[in-house]
Motif scaffolding. Structure first.
Motif, PDB file in Angstrom:
ATOM      1  N   ILE A  33      10.416   3.002   6.949  1.00 53.95           N
ATOM      2  CA  ILE A  33      11.426   3.553   6.049  1.00 53.95           C
ATOM      3  C   ILE A  33      10.751   4.514   5.075  1.00 53.95           C
ATOM      4  O   ILE A  33       9.757   4.175   4.437  1.00 53.95           O
ATOM      5  N   ASN A  34      11.276   5.741   5.000  1.00 50.39           N
ATOM      6  CA  ASN A  34      10.733   6.771   4.104  1.00 50.39           C
ATOM      7  C   ASN A  34       9.250   7.037   4.354  1.00 50.39           C
ATOM      8  O   ASN A  34       8.479   7.252   3.419  1.00 50.39           O
ATOM      9  N   ASP A  35       8.862   6.988   5.624  1.00 48.14           N
ATOM     10  CA  ASP A  35       7.466   7.264   5.982  1.00 48.14           C
ATOM     11  C   ASP A  35       7.450   7.919   7.357  1.00 48.14           C
ATOM     12  O   ASP A  35       7.494   7.246   8.383  1.00 48.14           O
ATOM     13  N   ASN A  36       7.398   9.240   7.363  1.00 45.09           N
ATOM     14  CA  ASN A  36       7.428   9.987   8.625  1.00 45.09           C
ATOM     15  C   ASN A  36       6.047  10.127   9.263  1.00 45.09           C
ATOM     16  O   ASN A  36       5.911  10.771  10.303  1.00 45.09           O
ATOM     17  N   SER A  37       5.048   9.530   8.639  1.00 43.11           N
ATOM     18  CA  SER A  37       3.686   9.652   9.176  1.00 43.11           C
ATOM     19  C   SER A  37       3.454   8.692  10.341  1.00 43.11           C
ATOM     20  O   SER A  37       2.459   8.816  11.051  1.00 43.11           O
ATOM     21  N   LEU A  38       4.357   7.725  10.542  1.00 39.95           N
ATOM     22  CA  LEU A  38       4.161   6.713  11.570  1.00 39.95           C
ATOM     23  C   LEU A  38       5.400   6.573  12.439  1.00 39.95           C
ATOM     24  O   LEU A  38       6.531   6.678  11.955  1.00 39.95           O
ATOM     25  N   LEU A  39       5.185   6.314  13.746  1.00 42.13           N
ATOM     26  CA  LEU A  39       6.304   5.983  14.621  1.00 42.13           C
ATOM     27  C   LEU A  39       6.748   4.546  14.389  1.00 42.13           C
ATOM     28  O   LEU A  39       7.943   4.230  14.453  1.00 42.13           O
ATOM     29  N   TRP A  40       5.778   3.665  14.169  1.00 41.85           N
ATOM     30  CA  TRP A  40       6.052   2.234  14.027  1.00 41.85           C
ATOM     31  C   TRP A  40       5.287   1.666  12.843  1.00 41.85           C
ATOM     32  O   TRP A  40       4.218   2.165  12.478  1.00 41.85           O
ATOM     33  N   VAL A  41       5.800   0.603  12.274  1.00 36.60           N
ATOM     34  CA  VAL A  41       5.000  -0.193  11.344  1.00 36.60           C
ATOM     35  C   VAL A  41       3.891  -0.843  12.167  1.00 36.60           C
ATOM     36  O   VAL A  41       4.169  -1.543  13.147  1.00 36.60           O
ATOM     37  N   ALA A  43       0.849  -2.360  10.735  1.00 38.32           N
ATOM     38  CA  ALA A  43      -0.043  -3.273  10.011  1.00 38.32           C
ATOM     39  C   ALA A  43       0.762  -3.986   8.935  1.00 38.32           C
ATOM     40  O   ALA A  43       1.788  -3.474   8.475  1.00 38.32           O
ATOM     41  N   GLY A  44       0.260  -5.136   8.513  1.00 38.97           N
ATOM     42  CA  GLY A  44       0.961  -5.898   7.498  1.00 38.97           C
ATOM     43  C   GLY A  44       1.110  -5.153   6.189  1.00 38.97           C
ATOM     44  O   GLY A  44       2.097  -5.322   5.464  1.00 38.97           O
ATOM     45  N   VAL A  45       0.134  -4.298   5.878  1.00 41.53           N
ATOM     46  CA  VAL A  45       0.152  -3.594   4.600  1.00 41.53           C
ATOM     47  C   VAL A  45       1.045  -2.353   4.628  1.00 41.53           C
ATOM     48  O   VAL A  45       1.414  -1.829   3.566  1.00 41.53           O
ATOM     49  N   THR A  46       1.426  -1.887   5.810  1.00 46.81           N
ATOM     50  CA  THR A  46       2.180  -0.636   5.919  1.00 46.81           C
ATOM     51  C   THR A  46       3.435  -0.610   5.049  1.00 46.81           C
ATOM     52  O   THR A  46       3.662   0.365   4.315  1.00 46.81           O
ATOM     53  N   PRO A  47       4.292  -1.634   5.088  1.00 44.05           N
ATOM     54  CA  PRO A  47       5.495  -1.577   4.250  1.00 44.05           C
ATOM     55  C   PRO A  47       5.211  -1.748   2.757  1.00 44.05           C
ATOM     56  O   PRO A  47       6.129  -1.602   1.934  1.00 44.05           O
ATOM     57  N   LEU A  48       3.948  -2.058   2.408  1.00 43.29           N
ATOM     58  CA  LEU A  48       3.608  -2.333   1.018  1.00 43.29           C
ATOM     59  C   LEU A  48       2.885  -1.163   0.341  1.00 43.29           C
ATOM     60  O   LEU A  48       2.401  -1.293  -0.782  1.00 43.29           O
ATOM     61  N   LYS A  49       2.819  -0.034   1.041  1.00 46.84           N
ATOM     62  CA  LYS A  49       2.124   1.124   0.474  1.00 46.84           C
ATOM     63  C   LYS A  49       2.656   1.476  -0.910  1.00 46.84           C
ATOM     64  O   LYS A  49       1.909   1.853  -1.807  1.00 46.84           O
ATOM     65  N   LYS A  50       3.971   1.352  -1.078  1.00 49.66           N
ATOM     66  CA  LYS A  50       4.611   1.714  -2.351  1.00 49.66           C
ATOM     67  C   LYS A  50       4.069   0.889  -3.510  1.00 49.66           C
ATOM     68  O   LYS A  50       4.065   1.346  -4.658  1.00 49.66           O
ATOM     69  N   TYR A  51       3.620  -0.336  -3.221  1.00 51.71           N
ATOM     70  CA  TYR A  51       3.037  -1.176  -4.271  1.00 51.71           C
ATOM     71  C   TYR A  51       1.585  -0.817  -4.522  1.00 51.71           C
ATOM     72  O   TYR A  51       1.113  -0.805  -5.660  1.00 51.71           O
ATOM     73  N   PHE A  52       0.873  -0.507  -3.462  1.00 50.85           N
ATOM     74  CA  PHE A  52      -0.553  -0.223  -3.602  1.00 50.85           C
ATOM     75  C   PHE A  52      -0.805   1.137  -4.243  1.00 50.85           C
ATOM     76  O   PHE A  52      -1.801   1.319  -4.937  1.00 50.85           O
ATOM     77  N   ASP A  53       0.100   2.107  -3.990  1.00 47.92           N
ATOM     78  CA  ASP A  53      -0.111   3.425  -4.611  1.00 47.92           C
ATOM     79  C   ASP A  53       0.519   3.516  -5.997  1.00 47.92           C
ATOM     80  O   ASP A  53       0.423   4.539  -6.683  1.00 47.92           O
TER      81      ASP A  53
END
Length: 429
Positions: A33-41, A43-53
């Motif tokens: 969601i809101n990430d055009n850099s990937l076709l699929w999720v 990794a476990g951290v992928t949906p959490l990028k918004k928290y890490f950045d």
């Protein structure tokens, strides 16, 4: 060590981290969601990028999840190795500026070794750390890991381009002498070489620096907030706690394998066709359930490739009619406790898979015949990218499927030339 089903492992994972104050996150959709850099999720951290950045502040700084993932960079290895999967689940615990290295290591050791949780003998655990990470070394020794089981490796540093990065510590399980016939596994493990005895089960990333192009790693600046990002593959844990040789022998796959045996009238003894079909149907079911579809481009192309690869290998098992749709129920049955929404989507998924199978089967025989003609008429062991594209356009053969056929026959084909014609096709579509 006691037997644990995949649901036992899930429940124990969640229970431990909830007791440590972590908020449980439901698995995000496989479609980013809101990430055009990937076709699929992936990794476990992928949906959490918004928290890490720092773009979003989480309700709780301690998080735990079991995230469904798809990785497609090495589909060709599925069925060849014992553990490669396109669809898998990644267990993870995360700290967003809360606890750091000492607590993360302590939690890992307690969860793995305490009889209250997984109860692994600590003498069967080995860890790797970044070369100069003395803090990690000291903490592992303090909690109870034999110092001789702690290995320093230059590769234990996680970074992808500029941005948050840091040393990591991987945890390995010793599967015993059965997987070390020549007695060389420990030496290979210490040299970070391939071996079967010491299997990675968990990675702890200590995200504490900001990488910058042109700056030496030793000069990276510290992040204002240090984070923890871990990943533990559920399928691999099932291997350990069910004492089996391969992920395909675990309870995640058994119902599918048994159904394939019924469909073929043969017994599974490790055939790659079984593994390919079982892996791919799991990925297909979960992707369709999350809103993906069979298409000619993007993630839809990936799904089409997975299904058509499965149908092709089904023919090797003498399955001549649609069958993948029949396996959907096995995936749903196996996974419904963790993902109850699959039950209500089962009928729609079965229909989509059946229609896609019918579509491919109509042209599969003619496409195989045409491919054999191309091989027969080739004098240099080479098929043109244009011909490979025509196989795709006319008979529905994904390039990668054509390439698998050719590789088995000792032939090759130009990927660049194929995609030149593919891009023209996409522009005209």
């Amino acid at each position: 060590m006691k037997y644990m089903s995949h649901d036992d492992i899930r429940n124990t994972w969640y229970r431990f981290f909830e007791e440590k104050g972590h908020k449980v996150l439901e698995s995000a959709s496989l479609i980013p969601i809101n990430d055009n850099s990937l076709l699929w999720v992936n990794a476990g951290v992928t949906p959490l990028k918004k928290y890490f950045d720092g773009s979003v502040v989480p309700e709780c700084k301690r998080l735990v999840s079991i995230q469904k993932c798809i990785r497609t960079n090495d589909i060709e290895n599925v069925g060849v190795t014992k553990r490669h999967q396109t669809f898998f689940e990644m267990m993870g615990n995360f700290s967003i500026g809360d606890y750091f290295k000492n607590e993360a290591i302590e939690y890992s050791f307690e969860l793995l070794t305490s009889p209250k949780y997984f109860g692994i003998d600590k003498n069967l655990l080995y860890v790797t750390i970044y070369t100069d990470d003395n803090d990690a070394y000291n903490r592992w020794a303090e909690v109870g890991i034999d110092p001789s089981h702690i290995v320093r490796l230059e590769e234990n540093f996680w970074e992808i381009g500029e941005g948050p990065c840091g040393p990591d510590s991987e945890i390995f399980y010793d599967r015993g002498e059965k997987y070390d016939k020549d007695g060389t596994a420990l030496e290979k493990f210490k040299l970070d070489e391939e071996q079967e005895r010491y299997v990675e089960i968990w990675n702890n990333v200590f995200s504490q620096f900001n990488s910058k192009e042109g700056v030496d790693r030793k000069d990276y600046k510290e992040l204002p907030h240090k984070n923890i990002d871990t990943g533990a593959g559920l399928e691999r844990w099932c291997c350990i706690f069910q004492n089996v040789d391969s992920t395909f022998d675990t309870d995640l796959f058994k119902p599918i394998m048994q159904h394939i045996e019924e469909l073929t009238g043969s017994i599974y003894t490790g055939q790659k066709e079984y593994k390919i079909i079982a892996d791919h149907i799991r990925a297909i079911v979960f992707a369709l359930a999350d809103g993906a579809s069979f298409e000619n481009t993007g993630r839809g192309y990936v799904l089409r490739r997975l299904l058509r690869r499965s149908v092709r290998y089904g023919k090797n098992l003498f399955i001549e009619c649609p069958f993948m749709y029949k396996l959907v129920s096995d995936v749903v049955f196996t996974m419904e406790k963790a993902y109850p929404y699959l039950v209500e989507k089962r009928a729609v998924i079965e229909t989509l898979v059946l229609e896609e199978e019918k579509l491919f089967l109509k042209t599969l025989e003619a496409g195989e015949r045409r491919l054999k003609e191309l091989v027969k008429n080739s004098n240099d062991g080479y098929i043109s990218g244009e011909d490979a594209f025509k196989l795709y356009d006319t008979y529905g053969f994904p390039y990668e499927l054509t390439l698998e056929y050719l590789n088995e026959l000792g032939y090759s084909c130009s990927k660049e030339e194929f995609f030149k014609y593919m891009n023209i096709y996409i522009e005209l579509a």
